[in-house]
Design an enzyme around this catalytic site. Sequence first.
Site, PDB file in Angstrom:
ATOM      1  N   LYS A  49       0.841  -1.204   0.000  1.00 23.09           N
ATOM      2  CA  LYS A  49       0.000   0.000   0.000  1.00 23.09           C
ATOM      3  C   LYS A  49       0.875   1.253   0.000  1.00 23.09           C
ATOM      4  O   LYS A  49       2.057   1.197   0.342  1.00 23.09           O
ATOM      5  CB  LYS A  49      -0.911  -0.011   1.218  1.00 23.09           C
ATOM      6  CG  LYS A  49      -0.157   0.053   2.546  1.00 23.09           C
ATOM      7  CD  LYS A  49      -1.073  -0.182   3.733  1.00 23.09           C
ATOM      8  CE  LYS A  49      -0.289  -0.184   5.043  1.00 23.09           C
ATOM      9  NZ  LYS A  49      -1.123  -0.594   6.173  1.00 23.09           N
ATOM     10  N   TYR A 269      15.650  30.946   6.302  1.00 20.63           N
ATOM     11  CA  TYR A 269      14.592  31.864   6.751  1.00 20.63           C
ATOM     12  C   TYR A 269      14.661  32.136   8.250  1.00 20.63           C
ATOM     13  O   TYR A 269      14.780  31.218   9.062  1.00 20.63           O
ATOM     14  CB  TYR A 269      13.220  31.242   6.463  1.00 20.63           C
ATOM     15  CG  TYR A 269      12.900  31.102   5.003  1.00 20.63           C
ATOM     16  CD1 TYR A 269      13.041  32.171   4.111  1.00 20.63           C
ATOM     17  CD2 TYR A 269      12.426  29.891   4.509  1.00 20.63           C
ATOM     18  CE1 TYR A 269      12.719  32.028   2.765  1.00 20.63           C
ATOM     19  CE2 TYR A 269      12.100  29.740   3.170  1.00 20.63           C
ATOM     20  CZ  TYR A 269      12.255  30.818   2.302  1.00 20.63           C
ATOM     21  OH  TYR A 269      11.935  30.672   0.992  1.00 20.63           O
TER      22      TYR A 269
HETATM   23  C1  LIG Z   1      -0.523  -1.728   6.794  1.00 17.63           C
HETATM   24  C2  LIG Z   1      -1.207  -2.980   7.128  1.00 17.63           C
HETATM   25  C3  LIG Z   1      -0.478  -4.149   7.362  1.00 17.63           C
HETATM   26  C4  LIG Z   1       1.030  -4.161   7.422  1.00 17.63           C
HETATM   27  O1  LIG Z   1       1.425  -3.839   8.725  1.00 17.63           O
HETATM   28  P1  LIG Z   1       2.971  -3.661   9.060  1.00 17.63           P
HETATM   29  O2  LIG Z   1       3.001  -3.380  10.500  1.00 17.63           O
HETATM   30  O3  LIG Z   1       3.430  -2.519   8.216  1.00 17.63           O
HETATM   31  O4  LIG Z   1       3.617  -4.935   8.672  1.00 17.63           O
HETATM   32  C5  LIG Z   1      -1.163  -5.313   7.571  1.00 17.63           C
HETATM   33  N1  LIG Z   1      -2.519  -5.344   7.562  1.00 17.63           N
HETATM   34  C6  LIG Z   1      -3.244  -4.233   7.365  1.00 17.63           C
HETATM   35  C7  LIG Z   1      -4.716  -4.314   7.396  1.00 17.63           C
HETATM   36  C8  LIG Z   1      -2.624  -3.017   7.153  1.00 17.63           C
HETATM   37  O5  LIG Z   1      -3.369  -1.914   6.964  1.00 17.63           O
END
Ligand SMILES: *Cc1c(COP(=O)(O)O)cnc(C)c1O
Length: 379
Positions: A49, A269
């Site tokens: 993702k 700045y």
């Molecule tokens: C992001 C996510 C993961 C991965 O979790 P990590 O701690 O990054 O390994 C697994 N399941 C769901 C539903 C997520 O949203």
Amino acid sequence: MNVVQARQRPAPVGIAGLSEAVIDLSAIRDNVRTFRRLAPRQDVLAVVKADAFGHGAVPVARAAIEAGATWLGVARADEALQLRAAGLTAPLLTWLYDAAELMLLGDMDVDVSVSTVAELQQVASVPAVKYVHLKLDTGLHRAGSTPDQWIELTRAAARHEALGTLVVRGIWSHLSHGDAPDAVQSRKQLQLLRTGVLLARRAGLMPSVLHLANSAGAITLDAPEMDLIRIGAGLYGIDETGIGLRPAMRLMSKAAQVRRIRAGEGVSYGHDFVAERDTTVLLVPIGYADGIPRVTAGQASVLCRGVRMPVVGRIAMDQFVVDAGAVAVDAGEPVTIFGDGSQGEPTAKEWADWAGTIPHDIYCGIGTRVPRRYQEATR
Ligand SMILES: *Cc1c(COP(=O)(O)O)cnc(C)c1O
């Protein structure tokens, strides 16, 4: 200082050309293999993702599959469609989508998560969608069926299966203390999921994949009957449980300009930084619009010529300044903003600590002006 030489080089195409995120796909593969070795009974679902936490969803998904991941997972429908469009054919789960996106998801053979009877009806009304994963809320209290609606959801799903409108391929949940494992809470959630699976079977469902754990949970939670572990952070080398993962992203820039400033002169700045002595400062052409957290000013440092140099003054939208002190630096000299730490450079974890956040946030924040370059480690 070599200004003449710097001027003779071809003009860079925009500021982004001076910076890049170098992604070591062999680190991604190694990290998948580490999880497969430590959790040999589970298959790896690679969570790609948010453009694979900023690493690039398609190349990372390919590398993860090459290393033995058998499933892919993304948050959003558009992310799933991007993977399919790139030719990735592995089973793929998405958990955030709009009803309007269901037809496309079904056409592209994407599994969808379902938390409520209303969602189930929506999905069932789109013939193209075949596989669903029923999600049970075991304590995160975000998505997922509440336990008291679970029996109704599983029974409704079983009726749809009998009609042939869909197949419940998975039953799943998500840990609430995923990145800082709380064994008691995780075991409680596992227990609730077990009960949920039992009730689903009683309703007539025969899910083939059960899954609960994320990266840290995959290591800390003993759940032998689970089929998948959903690995996000760990893929990228965020090592919450100390299992020897390798960071995959190295963020590089260059000293775009080098200048001497005198004691008493301010930099950037508001002149938050005023030089105490004559010194040399470097202009690094990457800023908060590219994901360098502005709040790290006064704490952050980078590596140049093997030396940690402090970021001085305010971090601007497109650039910041570092104090090179007495180190001789030519314009064009590489600057490592973060990496795996092996050369003394900061890690994304260190930037996260300076920013009061987590490395996930640092990686995801690296903006679209920073090109990603894919490289295999030369080890
Ligand atoms: C992001 C996510 C993961 C991965 O979790 P990590 O701690 O990054 O390994 C697994 N399941 C769901 C539903 C997520 O949203």
